[in-house]
Design a protein around this motif. Structure first.
Motif, mmCIF file in Angstrom:
data_model
loop_
_atom_site.group_PDB
_atom_site.id
_atom_site.type_symbol
_atom_site.label_atom_id
_atom_site.label_comp_id
_atom_site.label_asym_id
_atom_site.label_seq_id
_atom_site.Cartn_x
_atom_site.Cartn_y
_atom_site.Cartn_z
ATOM 1 N N PHE A 5 -20.395 5.681 28.350
ATOM 2 C CA PHE A 5 -19.106 6.100 27.812
ATOM 3 C C PHE A 5 -19.259 7.149 26.717
ATOM 4 O O PHE A 5 -20.118 7.029 25.850
ATOM 5 N N SER A 6 -18.445 8.203 26.812
ATOM 6 C CA SER A 6 -18.362 9.157 25.715
ATOM 7 C C SER A 6 -17.037 9.886 25.823
ATOM 8 O O SER A 6 -16.440 9.931 26.902
ATOM 9 N N THR A 7 -16.559 10.404 24.720
ATOM 10 C CA THR A 7 -15.364 11.236 24.747
ATOM 11 C C THR A 7 -15.728 12.551 24.087
ATOM 12 O O THR A 7 -16.301 12.560 22.999
ATOM 13 N N THR A 8 -15.419 13.649 24.760
ATOM 14 C CA THR A 8 -15.763 14.959 24.221
ATOM 15 C C THR A 8 -14.539 15.852 24.189
ATOM 16 O O THR A 8 -13.847 15.998 25.193
ATOM 17 N N LEU A 9 -14.278 16.398 23.019
ATOM 18 C CA LEU A 9 -13.222 17.404 22.911
ATOM 19 C C LEU A 9 -13.808 18.762 23.274
ATOM 20 O O LEU A 9 -14.794 19.194 22.676
ATOM 21 N N LEU A 10 -13.195 19.405 24.258
ATOM 22 C CA LEU A 10 -13.586 20.767 24.636
ATOM 23 C C LEU A 10 -12.518 21.681 24.058
ATOM 24 O O LEU A 10 -11.414 21.784 24.591
ATOM 25 N N GLN A 11 -12.846 22.274 22.907
ATOM 26 C CA GLN A 11 -11.853 23.094 22.231
ATOM 27 C C GLN A 11 -12.210 24.556 22.376
ATOM 28 O O GLN A 11 -13.380 24.942 22.254
ATOM 29 N N GLY A 12 -11.204 25.379 22.642
ATOM 30 C CA GLY A 12 -11.466 26.801 22.751
ATOM 31 C C GLY A 12 -10.142 27.530 22.799
ATOM 32 O O GLY A 12 -9.179 27.009 23.374
ATOM 33 N N THR A 16 -15.220 10.961 29.185
ATOM 34 C CA THR A 16 -13.890 11.557 29.239
ATOM 35 C C THR A 16 -13.952 12.875 28.484
ATOM 36 O O THR A 16 -14.525 12.946 27.399
ATOM 37 N N ILE A 17 -13.381 13.922 29.082
ATOM 38 C CA ILE A 17 -13.331 15.230 28.439
ATOM 39 C C ILE A 17 -11.883 15.546 28.107
ATOM 40 O O ILE A 17 -11.014 15.478 28.977
ATOM 41 N N LEU A 18 -11.614 15.888 26.847
ATOM 42 C CA LEU A 18 -10.272 16.289 26.449
ATOM 43 C C LEU A 18 -10.315 17.785 26.167
ATOM 44 O O LEU A 18 -11.067 18.225 25.303
ATOM 45 N N ALA A 19 -9.515 18.562 26.906
ATOM 46 C CA ALA A 19 -9.554 20.010 26.723
ATOM 47 C C ALA A 19 -8.266 20.497 26.071
ATOM 48 O O ALA A 19 -7.180 20.033 26.420
ATOM 49 N N ARG A 38 -16.120 9.565 16.343
ATOM 50 C CA ARG A 38 -15.881 8.794 17.569
ATOM 51 C C ARG A 38 -15.929 9.676 18.814
ATOM 52 O O ARG A 38 -16.315 9.229 19.880
ATOM 53 N N TYR A 39 -15.494 10.919 18.666
ATOM 54 C CA TYR A 39 -15.553 11.863 19.784
ATOM 55 C C TYR A 39 -16.537 12.965 19.425
ATOM 56 O O TYR A 39 -16.684 13.336 18.270
ATOM 57 N N ARG A 40 -17.181 13.537 20.476
ATOM 58 C CA ARG A 40 -17.966 14.742 20.253
ATOM 59 C C ARG A 40 -17.064 15.942 20.430
ATOM 60 O O ARG A 40 -15.959 15.840 20.934
ATOM 61 N N LYS A 41 -17.594 17.095 20.056
ATOM 62 C CA LYS A 41 -16.794 18.293 20.217
ATOM 63 C C LYS A 41 -17.674 19.441 20.669
ATOM 64 O O LYS A 41 -18.784 19.618 20.173
ATOM 65 N N VAL A 42 -17.173 20.210 21.632
ATOM 66 C CA VAL A 42 -17.822 21.480 21.954
ATOM 67 C C VAL A 42 -16.792 22.586 21.840
ATOM 68 O O VAL A 42 -15.626 22.402 22.161
ATOM 69 N N ASP A 43 -17.260 23.724 21.359
ATOM 70 C CA ASP A 43 -16.367 24.820 20.988
ATOM 71 C C ASP A 43 -16.569 26.048 21.848
ATOM 72 O O ASP A 43 -17.693 26.394 22.169
#
Ligand code: ADP
Ligand code: ZN
Length: 745
Positions: free
Chosen positions: A229-236, A364-367, A383-388
């Motif tokens: 399980f992981s949650t990652t914010l994909l922000q851009g 789970t990926i949140l974009a 709690r969530y990771r983030k990629v930019d």
């Protein structure tokens, strides 16, 4: 939302004849009922069974051991397993229980979201074949493995589904042997025809060459697959390639044989997305939304449950489908309000997606370009990771933004009546069109005018069923209530004083802006786009084609234009009323406006030509507008977060809204008052109200509201359950509970 999910793997428990099991029916307002397993049957949790219910029969799902709250003599026997129905996976059952408990909904109502097409349970009308549902050892625990049965299992273990006739021939057995194995649950049924008519997305299909930054982002997402399980914010920023990047994660999931679900805010607007997907993977995804034909729903549901549908894109309800082998969840535009379901089971699909990810032990990926405050804080808390993805792809620059102060340069009237476009915007449109480029005008209000007023007596035309004004839709000659859908032909005379020709339209909707634009730019080819003028998917596709082919110069529309569309020649975006939405006064008004405006602005300058955005406003100093022109989302969110932290508002505190409604105002008020009188008293817990709701009447029902506010440490569900269990309420009055409310109307 507070996550508290414990993942316990339980061994499948077999219930034999005479044992009592709990069976949950996919019906609202019921819990699980106890039934006895009849002679000669055995079931396991997740089996779909037919049960007697009063004088009827219903399909339900074996939920676990009986609850023992009915005297043994009165327990009815279940009628048997539904032949060919897929077994509901444990993770789906746990999701039902979790969501029901969190949202304070009946588990049966949540189960209905998992099984929304009852007919899909029955053996498919399509030709179907058989595959083993378990290994030999497990099968041997269920029934005696005669040589005939063993031969059948040997043949099916090759993994190629065979029809009953083919399998009987290959194994040299009679069809009754196969039937017996199917009824024992040792064989499972899979559709055969569907294998051929549904081409599936191909993870090896070549994609675009990603930039270095995109590759870095994609790598993080790909590596999260199969890693629990992981949650990652994909922000851009808009146009940075978020979609291309999460496509890489989908490709990797496909190569690993995993299913993927992509949740999008509005499925009808995904035409462009679907094309891109098909181009990227060589086949379209399966779609899941409310407009599918019943036959399509049935086929898709089974394809999902049998693991054949590899990628499903859908509205929030797609999350609840019983995926056989889900390996990745993507929530696109995670900040969108459309992910909140406001009726029936009231839930936020983005939050539940994270819960599903945790229950299934998958990523789970949140974009988003403008993530919600909730998500940003979850990133900050670790709690969530983030990629930019900090910049637009291919050198496209972000549009230049400026504010047109309507106090200084108000719009000028013309032949068509009052104007809504200030001189600065008119000039910008003219320049853009002259340069052979496209422009877009955005106003988030459907129809011609939001209010119709009688100049003779001052009467305002109101909905007979709601506390709301009727909106004129001039093209159709009708007045429409945007809350309940009530419609009536536009009258000539005032319904109050009877004067003719005195009804005046007040304020603009998109139709009215289009009228002005057509008058000001007679040579421009104008298209009006709003959810009520869109038409079906074919019409949407045609419109997109026209814009892309530059058969349209000026697009005018509501928020349907804001989302995800990519038009390289579009270089100017004019926001007709940037203040709209700021006055809403609810908790998230500023945040929502900022997100919407950012998204609209993101449509400009996505191709080679740089874009610009003009915001018309009467309050240019408002923090939201200042944040827009400085393009500093981080600063805006920080300010917003600080304000909410100080007030203990979500996401720093927790809220539960209670709406009491009914046709009788006195009965509603009295239930609301009694609720207030019995409200829980606990440290830090505040009760606001009762008060008549801002939307005091909706569809003829009077509405009162209460709001419970509590620190994050308080388990509000427990409080709510105790509180509600004390209520007695006449059958005409409904108490609706909304945990983590987004609407305050
Ligand atoms: P976002 O989802 O962040 O708004 P998109 O994924 O829609 O961004 O990308 C914007 C545009 O740039 C799209 O037309 C997309 O196809 C294109 N694009 C993005 N990355 C690449 C790439 N690496 N190669 C080719 N085109 C790309
Ligand atoms: Zn109405």
């Amino acid at each position: 939302m507070v996550l508290s999910v414990t993942v316990v793997e339980t061994a499948e428990q077999v219930f034999r004849a005479d044992e009592v099991v709990a069976v949950l029916l996919p019906l609202p307002l019921v819990g699980a009922y106890d039934y006895r397993v009849p002679e000669g049957e055995q079931v396991v949790a997740g089996d779909v069974v037919r049960v007697p219910l009063g004088k009827r029969q219903e399909n339900g799902v074996v939920w676990g051991p009986g609850r023992g709250d009915v005297a043994a003599g009165r327990i009815k026997a279940l009628l048997g397993r539904i032949a060919g129905a897929p077994r509901l996976p444990e993770v789906s059952r746990r999701l039902v229980d979790w969501v029901a408990s969190y949202t304070l909904s009946a588990p049966g109502a949540v189960l209905r979201m998992v099984i929304p097409v009852a007919e899909a349970l029955e053996a498919p009308a399509l030709a179907h074949g058989w595959l083993p549902a378990m290994g030999l050892e497990e099968a041997a625990g269920l029934l005696r493995l005669t040589p005939a049965r063993q031969r059948v299992l040997e043949v099916t273990s090759a993994g190629v589904p065979l029809s009953t006739a083919d399998l009987a021939q290959a194994a040299g057995v009679g069809s009754s042997v196969i039937k017996g194995l199917a009824e024992a649950g040792v064989l499972q049924s899979v559709s055969l025809a569907a294998r051929d008519d549904e081409r599936q997305a191909d993870g090896d299909h070549p994609g675009p060459q990603l930039s270095d930054l995109q590759q870095d982002a994609a790598r993080v997402l790909v590596e999260s697959l199969g890693a629990g399980f992981s949650t990652t914010l994909l922000q851009g920023v808009t146009g940075s390639g978020k979609t291309e990047v999460y496509f890489e994660a989908i490709a990797a999931a496909l190569r690993q044989g995993l299913q993927v679900v992509v949740l999008v805010p509005e499925i009808t607007l995904t035409t462009q997305w679907l094309h891109r997907f098909a181009g990227r993977f060589g086949a379209p995804p399966s779609q899941w939304h409310s407009e599918l034909t019943p036959a399509r729903r049935r086929r898709t549901w089974r394809a999902v449950a049998e693991g054949r549908a590899k990628v499903v894109v859908g509205a929030r309800s797609a999350l609840f489908l019983p995926y056989a082998n889900l390996g990745l969840i993507i929530v696109d535009e995670e900040h969108e309000g459309a992910f909140k379901q406001e009726e029936g089971v009231i839930y936020h699909a983005r939050d539940m997606a994270v819960v599903r990810g945790q229950l299934g032990g998958i990523p789970t990926i949140l974009a988003s370009a403008t993530p919600s405050l909730e998500t940003v804080l979850n990133v900050e808390a670790g709690r969530y990771r983030k990629v930019d993805l900090p910049s637009r792809h291919g050198g496209a620059v972000l549009p230049e933004m400026s504010i047109l102060d309507l106090r200084k340069t108000p719009p000028e009237a013309g032949d068509w009546g009052p104007g809504w476009l200030a001189p600065g915007l008119v000039q910008a449109i003219r320049d853009t069109l002259a340069a052979g480029q496209q422009a877009m005008l955005f106003l988030n209000r459907r129809g011609y005018a939001p209010l119709t007023l009688c100049r003779a007596c001052g009467h305002r035309l109101q909905c007979p069923n709601c506390t709301a004004w009727l909106v004129e839709h001039r093209a159709q000659g009708r007045l429409v209530c945007h809350h309940c859908g009530h419609q009536a032909p536009s009258p000539r005379a005032c319904p109050s004083c009877g004067e003719e020709g005195q009804l005046a339209a007040c304020g603009p909707g998109v139709e009215r802006v289009a009228e002005e634009a057509r008058a000001r730019f007679p040579e421009a080819r104008v298209a009006l786009v709003a959810s009520d003028t869109l038409g079906g998917p074919a019409a949407v596709a045609e419109l997109l084609r026209q814009v892309t082919a530059h058969e349209i110069d000026l697009l005018i529309g509501t928020q349907v234009l804001a989302k995800g569309l990519h038009f390289p020649l579009l270089t100017l975006v004019g926001v007709v009323d940037a203040d709209l939405g700021l006055s809403g006064g609810d908790l998230r008004a500023a945040e929502r406006t900022f997100q919407l405006l950012s998204q609209v602005a993101g449509r400009a300058g996505r191709g080679e030509q740089p874009g610009r955005v003009l915001l018309q406003s009467y309050q240019p100093d408002h923090p939201v507008l200042q944040a827009m022109i400085s393009s500093d989302a981080a600063l805006f969110l920080q300010t917003e977060a600080e304000a909410r932290r100080q007030l203990g508002m979500p996401p720093f505190g927790r809220m539960v809204a209670v709406v009491v409604s009914g046709p009788e105002p006195a009965a509603v008020e009295s239930v609301a008052n009694r609720l207030a009188a019995t409200a829980p008293r606990a440290s830090g817990v505040e009760i606001w109200g009762p008060a008549a709701a801002p939307l005091a009447v909706l569809r003829g029902r009077h509405r009162w509201r209460l709001l419970l506010k509590a620190p994050r440490t308080v388990k509000v569900q427990t409080l709510m359950r105790q509180w509600l269990s004390q209520q007695q309420c006449p059958s005409s009055v409904r108490i609706q509970v909304d945990v983590d409310p987004y609407s305050f109307l």
